[in-house]
Design an enzyme around this catalytic site. Structure first.
Site, PDB file in Angstrom:
ATOM      1  N   GLU A  47       1.297  -1.397   0.039  1.00  0.00           N
ATOM      2  CA  GLU A  47       0.271   0.253  -0.060  1.00  0.00           C
ATOM      3  C   GLU A  47       0.998   1.361  -0.017  1.00  0.00           C
ATOM      4  O   GLU A  47       1.664   1.170   1.198  1.00  0.00           O
ATOM      5  CB  GLU A  47      -0.781   0.356   0.849  1.00  0.00           C
ATOM      6  CG  GLU A  47      -2.020   1.451   1.520  1.00  0.00           C
ATOM      7  CD  GLU A  47      -2.604   1.539   2.641  1.00  0.00           C
ATOM      8  OE1 GLU A  47      -3.772   2.007   2.826  1.00  0.00           O
ATOM      9  OE2 GLU A  47      -1.939   0.111   3.237  1.00  0.00           O
ATOM     10  N   LYS A 129      -8.371   4.929  -3.061  1.00  0.00           N
ATOM     11  CA  LYS A 129      -8.998   4.365  -0.925  1.00  0.00           C
ATOM     12  C   LYS A 129     -10.289   5.156  -1.511  1.00  0.00           C
ATOM     13  O   LYS A 129      -9.862   6.566  -0.994  1.00  0.00           O
ATOM     14  CB  LYS A 129      -8.431   4.752   0.104  1.00  0.00           C
ATOM     15  CG  LYS A 129      -8.676   3.962   1.146  1.00  0.00           C
ATOM     16  CD  LYS A 129      -7.350   3.571   2.228  1.00  0.00           C
ATOM     17  CE  LYS A 129      -7.332   2.913   2.639  1.00  0.00           C
ATOM     18  NZ  LYS A 129      -6.109   3.024   4.889  1.00  0.00           N
ATOM     19  N   CYS A 163      -6.263  -2.259   1.888  1.00  0.00           N
ATOM     20  CA  CYS A 163      -6.223  -2.213   3.592  1.00  0.00           C
ATOM     21  C   CYS A 163      -7.285  -2.903   4.127  1.00  0.00           C
ATOM     22  O   CYS A 163      -8.434  -3.187   4.057  1.00  0.00           O
ATOM     23  CB  CYS A 163      -5.677  -1.076   4.271  1.00  0.00           C
ATOM     24  SG  CYS A 163      -4.602  -0.783   6.375  1.00  0.00           S
TER      25      CYS A 163
END
Length: 358
Positions: A47, A129, A163
């Site tokens: 990430e 995200k 995540c």
């Protein structure tokens, strides 16, 4: 099985370069070469690996983050730009599909972005995200639903989440309903402790089972020297250890190689895509095991817009709808101005996803 198709995957766990802006990119390119030499044609990096995950935001109070946040702005990735060009060339040279996490700079904001490069070097997907987690909200803006999707690549249908997006079952379902075959999962690593790694393993194995897809998960790594650099206060250094579980999981929820905890390395495993059908024969969450008349997902896949024109008449509305439809190779999914049914991978009406369009 007749639909057997073997794809060699690589999950990369290496340390970033916290000092040189170009250093992490060099490490990415070296890892691509190494993985390709081992036969990998699908590669996943951690990430926001380029230039590095903002570990400082987890250990520094807001009043002390300014200088580090500005430094991240200076080193962040523009899309397109030199970083994407270099990775594109590497993908094309090796004929590999590459999923890279970056801190993306878009004018005055930073975003947690996932980039999917196809084997011909084209950038097939850039997604952000949708909700930064906890301390990350001080660093990144929010993504939208436009790129919460699956793309066709040289190795199969690929989707990605970052995540704790994996803790959002509706986000995962949006990818499942678009028939994801290979899922790229990315976590920061070297964060929170062993409990983070334990939770991560449960999460990625569950998604593999529920989605009947392969999951290739990559976490980052910090050396002891880098932990000391990120955490000047020795009392906080425990917060930047552990949390590593780089892994490759089959649709049956099995590890295809021993997960990588501490240290650097590249995990390699062969994925037989026939296992997708084998698993879905028993349990297809977005097919014969679904009940769309009872439970379905409403997905607003319109790009975020910061400027809107006033609509003064029905004629204006029709004109605005025609002009502002996002460019897409897909057929129109709903009538103008309303919700409706999405379409599946073959373009047929899909009752599991209602998609909003202007």
């Amino acid at each position: 099985m007749s639909d057997s198709r073997i794809v060699r995957a690589a999950a990369v766990q290496i340390a970033p370069d916290l000092d040189r802006p170009e250093g992490t990119l060099e490490r990415v390119l070296n890892a691509i070469d190494e993985a390709a030499a081992k036969g990998a044609r699908f590669m996943v990096f951690p990430e926001t690996f380029v230039p590095y995950y903002p570990y400082f935001s987890f250990v520094l109070p807001p009043a002390m983050q300014g200088a580090e946040h500005l430094r991240l702005y200076e080193r962040a990735v523009t899309v397109p730009g030199p970083v994407t060009q270099a990775v594109s060339v590497a993908a094309r040279r090796h004929g590999a599909v590459i999923v890279l996490g970056v801190n993306e700079r878009d004018h005055g904001s930073l975003y947690n972005a996932q980039l999917v490069f196809d084997a011909d070097g084209s950038l097939k997907l850039k997604r952000r995200k949708i909700t930064p987690t906890y301390h990350e909200r001080m660093i990144w803006g929010q993504g939208d639903g436009a790129s919460l999707t699956v793309v066709d690549t040289a190795v199969g249908r690929v989707g990605a989440l970052a995540c704790w997006e994996h803790y959002n079952p509706l986000a995962r379902y949006a990818l499942m309903a678009r028939h994801e075959e290979i899922h790229a999962a990315q976590f920061p690593g070297s964060l929170v402790g062993q409990i983070f790694a334990d939770q991560m393993e449960v999460t990625i194995r569950h998604h593999a089972l529920e989605a009947a897809c392969f999951v290739v998960n990559a976490t980052g790594w910090l050396t002891d020297e880098q932990v000391a650099q990120v955490c000047p206060d020795e009392r906080l250094r425990g917060a930047c250890h552990g949390g590593n579980c780089t892994a490759i999981v089959s649709p049956e929820g099995k590890h295809l190689a021993e997960p990588l905890g501490a240290g650097e390395g590249i995990l390699i495993a062969d994925m037989d895509l026939a296992l997708v059908t084998k698993r879905k024969r028993m349990m297809d969450s977005v097919g014969h095991y679904a009940r769309p008349e009872l439970l379905s997902l409403l997905h607003d896949d319109r790009p975020a817009s910061f400027v809107h024109q006033p609509i003064r008449s029905q004629t204006d509305f029709r004109s605005l709808d025609h002009e502002q439809q996002p460019a897409s190779d897909e057929p129109s999914r709903v009538p103008a101005g309303g919700g409706g049914l999405g379409r599946d991978a073959d373009g047929a009406p899909d009752q599991r996803i209602a998609v909003l369009r202007r």
